[in-house]
Write a protein that holds these residues in place. Structure first.
Motif, PDB file in Angstrom:
ATOM      1  N   LYS A 147       0.829  -1.211   0.000  1.00 22.73           N
ATOM      2  CA  LYS A 147       0.000   0.000   0.000  1.00 22.73           C
ATOM      3  C   LYS A 147       0.857   1.253   0.000  1.00 22.73           C
ATOM      4  CE  LYS A 147      -2.573  -1.230   3.501  1.00 22.73           C
ATOM      5  NZ  LYS A 147      -3.587  -1.241   4.563  1.00 22.73           N
ATOM      6  N   ALA A 148       1.996   1.195   0.681  1.00 26.42           N
ATOM      7  CA  ALA A 148       2.895   2.354   0.689  1.00 26.42           C
ATOM      8  C   ALA A 148       3.398   2.648  -0.717  1.00 26.42           C
ATOM      9  CB  ALA A 148       4.063   2.097   1.641  1.00 26.42           C
ATOM     10  N   ARG A 149       3.712   1.601  -1.469  1.00 23.72           N
ATOM     11  CA  ARG A 149       4.148   1.802  -2.854  1.00 23.72           C
ATOM     12  C   ARG A 149       3.014   2.360  -3.707  1.00 23.72           C
ATOM     13  NH1 ARG A 149       6.370  -4.014  -4.143  1.00 23.72           N
ATOM     14  NH2 ARG A 149       6.219  -3.233  -6.296  1.00 23.72           N
ATOM     15  N   PHE A 150       1.814   1.825  -3.519  1.00 20.71           N
ATOM     16  CA  PHE A 150       0.655   2.331  -4.247  1.00 20.71           C
ATOM     17  C   PHE A 150       0.405   3.801  -3.891  1.00 20.71           C
ATOM     18  CE2 PHE A 150      -3.880   3.204  -4.653  1.00 20.71           C
ATOM     19  CZ  PHE A 150      -4.139   2.763  -5.935  1.00 20.71           C
ATOM     20  N   ASP A 151       0.480   4.114  -2.606  1.00 23.29           N
ATOM     21  CA  ASP A 151       0.258   5.492  -2.162  1.00 23.29           C
ATOM     22  C   ASP A 151       1.286   6.441  -2.770  1.00 23.29           C
ATOM     23  OD1 ASP A 151      -1.857   4.593  -0.688  1.00 23.29           O
ATOM     24  OD2 ASP A 151      -0.874   4.748   1.268  1.00 23.29           O
ATOM     25  N   ASN A 152       2.514   5.983  -2.906  1.00 26.66           N
ATOM     26  CA  ASN A 152       3.558   6.832  -3.497  1.00 26.66           C
ATOM     27  C   ASN A 152       3.248   7.149  -4.963  1.00 26.66           C
ATOM     28  OD1 ASN A 152       5.085   7.014  -1.161  1.00 26.66           O
ATOM     29  ND2 ASN A 152       6.340   5.226  -1.647  1.00 26.66           N
ATOM     30  N   ILE A 153       2.823   6.115  -5.705  1.00 26.77           N
ATOM     31  CA  ILE A 153       2.452   6.344  -7.104  1.00 26.77           C
ATOM     32  C   ILE A 153       1.264   7.300  -7.171  1.00 26.77           C
ATOM     33  CG2 ILE A 153       1.609   5.257  -9.225  1.00 26.77           C
ATOM     34  CD1 ILE A 153       2.987   2.664  -8.295  1.00 26.77           C
ATOM     35  N   PHE A 154       0.275   7.020  -6.352  1.00 27.40           N
ATOM     36  CA  PHE A 154      -0.932   7.836  -6.341  1.00 27.40           C
ATOM     37  C   PHE A 154      -0.610   9.281  -5.959  1.00 27.40           C
ATOM     38  CE2 PHE A 154      -4.746   9.414  -4.085  1.00 27.40           C
ATOM     39  CZ  PHE A 154      -5.658   9.315  -5.117  1.00 27.40           C
ATOM     40  N   ALA A 155       0.264   9.467  -4.963  1.00 28.37           N
ATOM     41  CA  ALA A 155       0.626  10.815  -4.517  1.00 28.37           C
ATOM     42  C   ALA A 155       1.294  11.596  -5.645  1.00 28.37           C
ATOM     43  CB  ALA A 155       1.543  10.736  -3.302  1.00 28.37           C
ATOM     44  N   ARG A 156       2.137  10.921  -6.439  1.00 26.53           N
ATOM     45  CA  ARG A 156       2.798  11.600  -7.555  1.00 26.53           C
ATOM     46  C   ARG A 156       1.767  12.078  -8.582  1.00 26.53           C
ATOM     47  NH1 ARG A 156       6.496   7.206  -7.779  1.00 26.53           N
ATOM     48  NH2 ARG A 156       6.011   6.836  -9.978  1.00 26.53           N
ATOM     49  N   ILE A 157       0.763  11.250  -8.816  1.00 31.25           N
ATOM     50  CA  ILE A 157      -0.273  11.614  -9.785  1.00 31.25           C
ATOM     51  C   ILE A 157      -1.085  12.806  -9.271  1.00 31.25           C
ATOM     52  CG2 ILE A 157      -2.389  10.800 -10.905  1.00 31.25           C
ATOM     53  CD1 ILE A 157      -1.050   7.962 -10.746  1.00 31.25           C
ATOM     54  N   ILE A 158      -1.441  12.777  -7.979  1.00 35.83           N
ATOM     55  CA  ILE A 158      -2.188  13.890  -7.383  1.00 35.83           C
ATOM     56  C   ILE A 158      -1.357  15.172  -7.433  1.00 35.83           C
ATOM     57  CG2 ILE A 158      -3.169  14.796  -5.241  1.00 35.83           C
ATOM     58  CD1 ILE A 158      -4.917  12.722  -6.439  1.00 35.83           C
ATOM     59  N   GLN A 159      -0.076  15.068  -7.106  1.00 36.60           N
ATOM     60  CA  GLN A 159       0.794  16.248  -7.126  1.00 36.60           C
ATOM     61  C   GLN A 159       0.882  16.840  -8.523  1.00 36.60           C
ATOM     62  OE1 GLN A 159       4.448  14.767  -5.476  1.00 36.60           O
ATOM     63  NE2 GLN A 159       3.587  14.521  -3.412  1.00 36.60           N
ATOM     64  N   GLN A 160       0.976  15.966  -9.543  1.00 36.14           N
ATOM     65  CA  GLN A 160       1.009  16.447 -10.921  1.00 36.14           C
ATOM     66  C   GLN A 160      -0.279  17.192 -11.246  1.00 36.14           C
ATOM     67  OE1 GLN A 160       3.407  16.371 -13.232  1.00 36.14           O
ATOM     68  NE2 GLN A 160       2.101  17.400 -14.735  1.00 36.14           N
ATOM     69  N   ARG A 161      -1.429  16.652 -10.795  1.00 33.39           N
ATOM     70  CA  ARG A 161      -2.712  17.295 -11.044  1.00 33.39           C
ATOM     71  C   ARG A 161      -2.770  18.668 -10.364  1.00 33.39           C
ATOM     72  NH1 ARG A 161      -7.548  15.091 -12.611  1.00 33.39           N
ATOM     73  NH2 ARG A 161      -6.117  13.885 -13.889  1.00 33.39           N
ATOM     74  N   VAL A 162      -2.297  18.739  -9.126  1.00 28.52           N
ATOM     75  CA  VAL A 162      -2.306  20.001  -8.381  1.00 28.52           C
ATOM     76  C   VAL A 162      -1.398  21.026  -9.051  1.00 28.52           C
ATOM     77  CG1 VAL A 162      -1.663  21.108  -6.196  1.00 28.52           C
ATOM     78  CG2 VAL A 162      -2.938  18.947  -6.188  1.00 28.52           C
ATOM     79  N   ARG A 163      -0.190  20.598  -9.494  1.00 28.47           N
ATOM     80  CA  ARG A 163       0.741  21.527 -10.159  1.00 28.47           C
ATOM     81  C   ARG A 163       0.118  22.085 -11.442  1.00 28.47           C
ATOM     82  NH1 ARG A 163       4.832  17.702  -8.668  1.00 28.47           N
ATOM     83  NH2 ARG A 163       4.762  16.785 -10.774  1.00 28.47           N
TER      84      ARG A 163
END
Length: 512
Positions: A248-264
């Motif tokens: 889940k930590a690995r999944f969360d890391n991938i997901f967080a990168r996608i969210i950060q890209q969306r926010v940027r």
């Protein structure tokens, strides 16, 4: 180990043995109180020691001995297996709501943030209804699927170009692995519009997800002592929760990168796509639908459902279809003749051609009859004591539906082990569970939500492979159709074949 610890351990083991003895005694008494027939099993472990790893065929063998409904004790858990359309009707139609809940395996509870945040494992209620409605209306409706047509086309064109490069180099292709990557790219593009960054970044995310999905499905399919003896679950003897936390930590890391890209992108004033992620983020900000809350954990759990549930099932089905057609070249030629008549070799097959490819759809239906992606479906669990075919079914029982056996039943299907797509000619059977002798995706309210996407993906994938290339086995390789049981049915030996281009012009294989 000190004396106090040793004594505590011994007391724990003694208590468990006593509890198991009481459970087994209750089970024996239960036989006299109307449970379905079945193997008696041993004290404490039940039938665990006699289980065959290929559960679908093992259960089919027991059904031949005990009938279309039987009970089996697996440790301290009672299972009931049904293997006939009439019993499927009782479970998934007549008593649909009563049997609609899940007996959540420990690994699923661990990996899906508790088992009550996603669609697959959640009990029927306000949260489950909200999640399914969001999924079906926003992502899998005809409008939603059509809106993402361009993304699917982009990924299929990229696959076409990759396969062409392999063909020109004389390199073999592992069909299942390639279709897995294509399906994964389509799903992730559909969920967040492919807005992950550069092409190289998107490729990295795809590879990370593939490895992650492989590890998750392996963990979900592995035997777990916590499922057989729930009293031991708090001890996590096999380290499932520890492993799932890392996944889940690995999944969360991938997901967080996608969210950060969306926010940027939003902060820079860029246009963000109206995709499934955007719809879920909007609902998360609103807090739900007024009947149930909707949190970031729900978003992650739903994305995990879609990535884990939609990739291997689709890619494995395409691999099985290709393998069966390579075994029977008559079927392959007939499917290709239809493609040549509808599309030709001077253009590339598109999604718009799919409704005209009737024989191709028969091939897919026959593939899922003979090799259902989830052979035992996702187990059901009655919320209250009930009866089934006159037998007592206690609340909390794990109810297996052996779809694999039902769709190979010789009393329903002629030559059931033969691959004959023509059996579906003129028969108005589809994947929606209306015909209970054909349930590759289940039936009732817990039927797979992803059928519209899966059907489109499987047909598009198979059409592309057949229309654009000829396929041959490697020299000295034989075709092996042995099954490997798991939460998702696989070929025991991957299908590795060599493509040869058959379209009229090389530029047709361009990724654009």
């Amino acid at each position: 180990m000190d004396t106090a610890t040793s004594t505590s351990t011994m007391l724990l083991y003694a208590a468990l043995l006593v509890a198991a003895a009481f459970i087994y005694a209750a089970f024996i008494r239960g036989r006299k109180r109307g449970l379905p027939p079945g193997p008696m099993g041993l004290p404490v472990v039940g039938s665990l020691l006699s289980l065959d790893p290929d559960l679908h065929t093992y259960f089919a063998g027991l059904a031949a001995k005990y009938g279309p409904i039987f009970s089996i004790r697996l440790g301290s858990k009672l299972g009931i297996v049904v293997s006939s359309p009439a019993l499927v009707r009782e479970v998934l139609r007549d008593n649909d709501l009563l049997f609609a809940n899940r007996d959540v395996p420990d690994a699923a509870r661990a990996i899906t943030y508790g088992g009550d945040k996603d669609i697959v494992w959640n009990s029927v209620g306000p949260t489950w209804r909200m999640l399914r409605r969001v999924c079906v209306q926003e992502m899998l409706s005809p409008t939603g699927l059509e809106a993402m047509h361009g993304l699917r086309r982009r990924e299929f064109r990229a696959t076409l170009a990759h396969l062409h490069a392999a063909a020109m180099a004389g390199e073999p292709v592992e069909v299942g692995a390639q279709m897995f990557l294509t399906t994964l790219n389509v799903l992730t593009s559909t969920m967040w519009g492919g807005n992950v960054g550069t092409e190289s970044e998107r490729t990295v995310v795809g590879k990370e997800f593939r490895q992650l999905v492989s590890e998750i499905t392996q963990m979900l399919g592995a035997p777990n002592v916590s499922d057989f003896f729930p009293a031991l679950a708090p001890f996590d003897l096999q380290g499932i929760w520890r492993k799932s936390d890392a996944l889940k930590a690995r999944f969360d890391n991938i997901f967080a990168r996608i969210i950060q890209q969306r926010v940027r992108t939003e902060e820079a004033g860029g246009k963000t796509p109206v995709d499934f992620l955007e719809c879920m983020l909007k609902m998360e900000k609103e807090g739900g639908d007024g009947k149930a809350p909707f949190t970031m954990t729900n978003i992650k759990a739903m994305l995990m459902d879609m990535v884990v549930g939609g990739t291997e099932t689709t890619s494995n089905t395409v691999e099985w279809a290709m393998a069966e057609m390579m075994k029977n070249r008559r079927i392959l030629r007939k499917a290709r003749e239809e493609l040549d008549a509808v599309v030709g070799v001077d253009s590339v097959v598109e999604e718009s051609h799919l409704p005209q490819l009737h024989y191709l759809h028969q091939v897919l239906k026959e593939t899922l009859r003979l090799h259902p992606a989830v052979p035992l479906l996702v187990p059901h669990c009655p919320r209250a004591d009930t009866t089934l075919a006159g037998h007592r079914v206690p609340a909390g029982t794990r109810v297996f539906i052996n779809a694999w056996a039902i769709m190979r039943d010789p009393t329903t299907w002629s030559d059931p082990t033969e691959f004959v797509p023509e059996r579906f000619e003129g028969r108005k059977v589809d994947f929606t569970g209306g015909e209970l002798d054909y349930v590759p995706f289940g039936s009732g309210r817990r039927i797979c939500a992803g059928i519209p996407m899966a059907e489109r993906m499987m047909a598009y994938s198979l059409a592309m492979l057949l229309q654009a290339f000829d396929w041959e086995l490697l020299p000295d390789h034989r075709l092996d159709l042995t099954e490997k049981f798991g939460i998702v049915m696989k070929k025991a030996t991957p299908l590795v074949v060599v493509p040869t281009p058959r379209l009229s012009r090389a530029e047709l294989y361009s990724a654009k």
